[in-house]
Design a protein around this motif. Structure first.
Motif, PDB file in Angstrom:
ATOM      1  N   MET A   3       0.830  -1.196   0.000  1.00 52.75           N
ATOM      2  CA  MET A   3       0.000   0.000   0.000  1.00 52.75           C
ATOM      3  C   MET A   3       0.877   1.263   0.000  1.00 52.75           C
ATOM      4  SD  MET A   3      -2.947  -1.439   0.082  1.00 52.75           S
ATOM      5  CE  MET A   3      -4.034  -0.065   0.389  1.00 52.75           C
ATOM      6  N   PRO A   4       0.322   2.391  -0.471  1.00 53.10           N
ATOM      7  CA  PRO A   4       1.074   3.646  -0.376  1.00 53.10           C
ATOM      8  C   PRO A   4       1.435   3.903   1.090  1.00 53.10           C
ATOM      9  CG  PRO A   4      -0.895   3.928  -1.705  1.00 53.10           C
ATOM     10  CD  PRO A   4      -0.983   2.568  -1.082  1.00 53.10           C
ATOM     11  N   SER A   5       2.654   4.331   1.327  1.00 53.82           N
ATOM     12  CA  SER A   5       3.104   4.560   2.700  1.00 53.82           C
ATOM     13  C   SER A   5       4.219   5.595   2.715  1.00 53.82           C
ATOM     14  CB  SER A   5       3.579   3.247   3.321  1.00 53.82           C
ATOM     15  OG  SER A   5       4.603   2.684   2.536  1.00 53.82           O
ATOM     16  N   GLN A  39       8.902   2.850   4.834  1.00 57.39           N
ATOM     17  CA  GLN A  39       7.898   2.011   5.473  1.00 57.39           C
ATOM     18  C   GLN A  39       7.292   1.098   4.420  1.00 57.39           C
ATOM     19  OE1 GLN A  39       4.953   4.424   7.366  1.00 57.39           O
ATOM     20  NE2 GLN A  39       6.206   4.769   9.183  1.00 57.39           N
ATOM     21  N   LEU A  40       7.057  -0.132   4.795  1.00 55.81           N
ATOM     22  CA  LEU A  40       6.382  -1.077   3.921  1.00 55.81           C
ATOM     23  C   LEU A  40       5.072  -1.472   4.593  1.00 55.81           C
ATOM     24  CD1 LEU A  40       9.392  -3.342   2.909  1.00 55.81           C
ATOM     25  CD2 LEU A  40       8.358  -1.497   1.596  1.00 55.81           C
TER      26      LEU A  40
END
Length: 122
Positions: free
Chosen positions: A65-67, A71-72
Motif C-alpha cells: 500500500m502507499p506509505s 515504510q512497507l
C-alpha cells in the motif's frame, strides 16, 4: 442467494471451489473467473486487459500500500487478483487496476453462494 433473475447461473458446487481457489467457467459463451476468497465469492471476466492471459491462472493475495518513505505497508489481503503472466493487479471489488485505477480494469459480476451452489449474475 438464489437466482433472482434469469441471468443468475449456477457455476459449480460450493465444495468444488474451496477458499483461495480460482476457476474458469463458461457462462453464456463468456469465460468468467470465479474466486473464493475467504468464503466470499467474486467473479470477473477471465481475460487480463494487458495481454489477454487467463486470470484464473493467477493468484489472490494482498498488495503493498502507499506509505511513508522507508515504510512497507501490506494491505487488501484476499482482495487483489494478480495476473499470472505479468503480475498486473486488480481490485476484486471494483475490477480496477491498482496501477491505473482510472484506466485498465476487468469486468466484475455479482457472485455468491446458496443452496450448496456458487452463482454468478452474468
Amino acid at each position: 442467494m438464489p437466482p433472482r433473475t434469469q441471468l443468475w447461473r449456477g457455476v459449480c458446487r460450493g465444495g468444488e471451489l474451496p477458499p483461495g481457489e480460482l476457476r474458469a467457467v463458461d457462462v453464456d459463451r463468456r469465460s468468467i473467473c470465479v474466486i473464493n476468497s475467504g468464503g466470499r465469492y467474486y467473479a470477473v471476466r477471465n481475460r487480463c486487459p494487458h495481454q489477454g492471459s487467463s486470470l484464473a491462472k493467477g493468484t489472490v493475495a494482498g498488495t503493498m500500500m502507499p506509505s511513508a518513505p522507508h515504510q512497507l505497508v501490506y494491505g487488501m489481503e484476499g482482495k487483489v487478483l494478480r495476473c499470472g503472466w505479468h503480475a498486473w493487479e486488480f481490485d476484486l471489488e471494483t475490477g480496477n487496476s491498482l496501477f491505473d485505477p482510472g484506466g485498465q480494469r476487468v469486468k466484475t459480476y455479482p457472485a455468491g453462494a446458496s443452496d450448496g451452489m456458487v452463482w454468478v449474475d452474468a
